[in-house]
Design a protein around this motif. Sequence first.
Motif, PDB file in Angstrom:
ATOM      1  N   VAL A  12      25.390  25.733 -12.900  1.00  0.00           N
ATOM      2  CA  VAL A  12      25.725  25.284 -14.238  1.00  0.00           C
ATOM      3  C   VAL A  12      26.620  26.338 -14.888  1.00  0.00           C
ATOM      4  O   VAL A  12      26.529  27.525 -14.565  1.00  0.00           O
ATOM      5  CB  VAL A  12      24.447  25.045 -15.077  1.00  0.00           C
ATOM      6  N   GLN A  13      27.471  25.904 -15.788  1.00  0.00           N
ATOM      7  CA  GLN A  13      28.322  26.841 -16.514  1.00  0.00           C
ATOM      8  C   GLN A  13      27.538  27.518 -17.630  1.00  0.00           C
ATOM      9  O   GLN A  13      26.539  26.967 -18.132  1.00  0.00           O
ATOM     10  CB  GLN A  13      29.531  26.115 -17.103  1.00  0.00           C
ATOM     11  N   ALA A  14      27.982  28.700 -18.003  1.00  0.00           N
ATOM     12  CA  ALA A  14      27.356  29.409 -19.109  1.00  0.00           C
ATOM     13  C   ALA A  14      27.332  28.519 -20.349  1.00  0.00           C
ATOM     14  O   ALA A  14      28.317  27.821 -20.653  1.00  0.00           O
ATOM     15  CB  ALA A  14      28.108  30.695 -19.406  1.00  0.00           C
ATOM     16  N   GLY A  15      26.207  28.529 -21.042  1.00  0.00           N
ATOM     17  CA  GLY A  15      26.019  27.677 -22.200  1.00  0.00           C
ATOM     18  C   GLY A  15      25.371  26.346 -21.883  1.00  0.00           C
ATOM     19  O   GLY A  15      24.957  25.621 -22.801  1.00  0.00           O
ATOM     20  N   GLY A  16      25.262  26.039 -20.606  1.00  0.00           N
ATOM     21  CA  GLY A  16      24.677  24.777 -20.190  1.00  0.00           C
ATOM     22  C   GLY A  16      23.158  24.820 -20.121  1.00  0.00           C
ATOM     23  O   GLY A  16      22.524  25.818 -20.500  1.00  0.00           O
ATOM     24  N   SER A  17      22.582  23.716 -19.635  1.00  0.00           N
ATOM     25  CA  SER A  17      21.127  23.567 -19.590  1.00  0.00           C
ATOM     26  C   SER A  17      20.671  23.078 -18.224  1.00  0.00           C
ATOM     27  O   SER A  17      21.422  22.382 -17.517  1.00  0.00           O
ATOM     28  CB  SER A  17      20.652  22.571 -20.651  1.00  0.00           C
ATOM     29  N   LEU A  18      19.473  23.438 -17.883  1.00  0.00           N
ATOM     30  CA  LEU A  18      18.793  22.918 -16.702  1.00  0.00           C
ATOM     31  C   LEU A  18      17.320  22.757 -17.032  1.00  0.00           C
ATOM     32  O   LEU A  18      16.786  23.493 -17.871  1.00  0.00           O
ATOM     33  CB  LEU A  18      18.931  23.876 -15.510  1.00  0.00           C
ATOM     34  N   ARG A  19      16.682  21.814 -16.356  1.00  0.00           N
ATOM     35  CA  ARG A  19      15.242  21.638 -16.487  1.00  0.00           C
ATOM     36  C   ARG A  19      14.611  21.771 -15.113  1.00  0.00           C
ATOM     37  O   ARG A  19      14.871  20.951 -14.233  1.00  0.00           O
ATOM     38  CB  ARG A  19      14.894  20.282 -17.085  1.00  0.00           C
ATOM     39  N   LEU A  20      13.800  22.801 -14.960  1.00  0.00           N
ATOM     40  CA  LEU A  20      13.080  22.998 -13.716  1.00  0.00           C
ATOM     41  C   LEU A  20      11.731  22.295 -13.780  1.00  0.00           C
ATOM     42  O   LEU A  20      11.102  22.238 -14.837  1.00  0.00           O
ATOM     43  CB  LEU A  20      12.863  24.476 -13.443  1.00  0.00           C
ATOM     44  N   SER A  21      11.317  21.774 -12.639  1.00  0.00           N
ATOM     45  CA  SER A  21       9.999  21.169 -12.516  1.00  0.00           C
ATOM     46  C   SER A  21       9.233  21.856 -11.400  1.00  0.00           C
ATOM     47  O   SER A  21       9.826  22.373 -10.448  1.00  0.00           O
ATOM     48  CB  SER A  21      10.113  19.678 -12.203  1.00  0.00           C
ATOM     49  N   CYS A  22       7.928  21.857 -11.523  1.00  0.00           N
ATOM     50  CA  CYS A  22       7.051  22.417 -10.498  1.00  0.00           C
ATOM     51  C   CYS A  22       5.911  21.432 -10.302  1.00  0.00           C
ATOM     52  O   CYS A  22       5.050  21.289 -11.168  1.00  0.00           O
ATOM     53  CB  CYS A  22       6.532  23.784 -10.928  1.00  0.00           C
ATOM     54  N   ALA A  23       5.935  20.745  -9.181  1.00  0.00           N
ATOM     55  CA  ALA A  23       4.917  19.749  -8.878  1.00  0.00           C
ATOM     56  C   ALA A  23       3.797  20.384  -8.070  1.00  0.00           C
ATOM     57  O   ALA A  23       4.049  21.049  -7.055  1.00  0.00           O
ATOM     58  CB  ALA A  23       5.532  18.594  -8.101  1.00  0.00           C
ATOM     59  N   ALA A  24       2.580  20.174  -8.525  1.00  0.00           N
ATOM     60  CA  ALA A  24       1.413  20.735  -7.842  1.00  0.00           C
ATOM     61  C   ALA A  24       0.701  19.652  -7.045  1.00  0.00           C
ATOM     62  O   ALA A  24       0.637  18.491  -7.461  1.00  0.00           O
ATOM     63  CB  ALA A  24       0.459  21.347  -8.846  1.00  0.00           C
ATOM     64  N   SER A  25       0.168  20.043  -5.914  1.00  0.00           N
ATOM     65  CA  SER A  25      -0.612  19.121  -5.099  1.00  0.00           C
ATOM     66  C   SER A  25      -1.744  19.888  -4.422  1.00  0.00           C
ATOM     67  O   SER A  25      -1.785  21.119  -4.464  1.00  0.00           O
ATOM     68  CB  SER A  25       0.272  18.436  -4.052  1.00  0.00           C
ATOM     69  N   GLY A  26      -2.631  19.153  -3.819  1.00  0.00           N
ATOM     70  CA  GLY A  26      -3.751  19.759  -3.126  1.00  0.00           C
ATOM     71  C   GLY A  26      -4.984  19.933  -3.999  1.00  0.00           C
ATOM     72  O   GLY A  26      -6.104  19.835  -3.536  1.00  0.00           O
ATOM     73  N   ARG A  27      -4.757  20.163  -5.266  1.00  0.00           N
ATOM     74  CA  ARG A  27      -5.838  20.335  -6.220  1.00  0.00           C
ATOM     75  C   ARG A  27      -5.231  20.199  -7.607  1.00  0.00           C
ATOM     76  O   ARG A  27      -4.111  20.662  -7.842  1.00  0.00           O
ATOM     77  CB  ARG A  27      -6.496  21.708  -6.062  1.00  0.00           C
ATOM     78  N   THR A  28      -5.956  19.591  -8.512  1.00  0.00           N
ATOM     79  CA  THR A  28      -5.439  19.504  -9.873  1.00  0.00           C
ATOM     80  C   THR A  28      -5.323  20.899 -10.485  1.00  0.00           C
ATOM     81  O   THR A  28      -6.194  21.755 -10.274  1.00  0.00           O
ATOM     82  CB  THR A  28      -6.332  18.633 -10.761  1.00  0.00           C
ATOM     83  N   VAL A  29      -4.250  21.135 -11.188  1.00  0.00           N
ATOM     84  CA  VAL A  29      -4.033  22.442 -11.810  1.00  0.00           C
ATOM     85  C   VAL A  29      -4.362  22.423 -13.292  1.00  0.00           C
ATOM     86  O   VAL A  29      -3.970  23.308 -14.047  1.00  0.00           O
ATOM     87  CB  VAL A  29      -2.590  22.945 -11.585  1.00  0.00           C
ATOM     88  N   SER A  30      -5.100  21.393 -13.718  1.00  0.00           N
ATOM     89  CA  SER A  30      -5.391  21.272 -15.145  1.00  0.00           C
ATOM     90  C   SER A  30      -6.231  22.430 -15.670  1.00  0.00           C
ATOM     91  O   SER A  30      -6.268  22.662 -16.873  1.00  0.00           O
ATOM     92  CB  SER A  30      -6.088  19.939 -15.433  1.00  0.00           C
TER      93      SER A  30
END
Length: 125
Positions: A12-30
């Motif tokens: 991404v260019q400077a000044g831009g945006s990104l949204r990272l996601s982290c999906a959990a599995s194997g056990r609920t992370v609540s």
Amino acid sequence: QVQLVESGGGLVQAGGSLRLSCAASGRTVSRYNMGWFRQAPGKEREFVAAISWIGAPTSYVDSVKGRFTCSRDNAKNTLYLQMNSLKPEDTAVYYCAAVVNAGVLFTTAASYNYWGQGTQVTVSS
């Protein structure tokens, strides 16, 4: 065991945006506090943000305050990092991490038990 998989990185260019996601599995992370770390080439892994198991409070490194927002959706077992106003110095591999809630938000990598494989974020000037 908890498995974590990051996604959403890219160029991404400077000044831009990104949204990272982290999906959990194997056990609920609540019931887990979760964090984001990053590591640039030749540098140590750096704390970016952390969030408690119920979504608040949150903690951020000073360099991202006001630009990054960490959130989670426990129903989806997913952690997010919204990154706005990106700078070239934000370029790094970003990792999500999880640790069983102990009543505090940890900002050191050694405190976390589970890690994802990382996603590359590159910010061009």
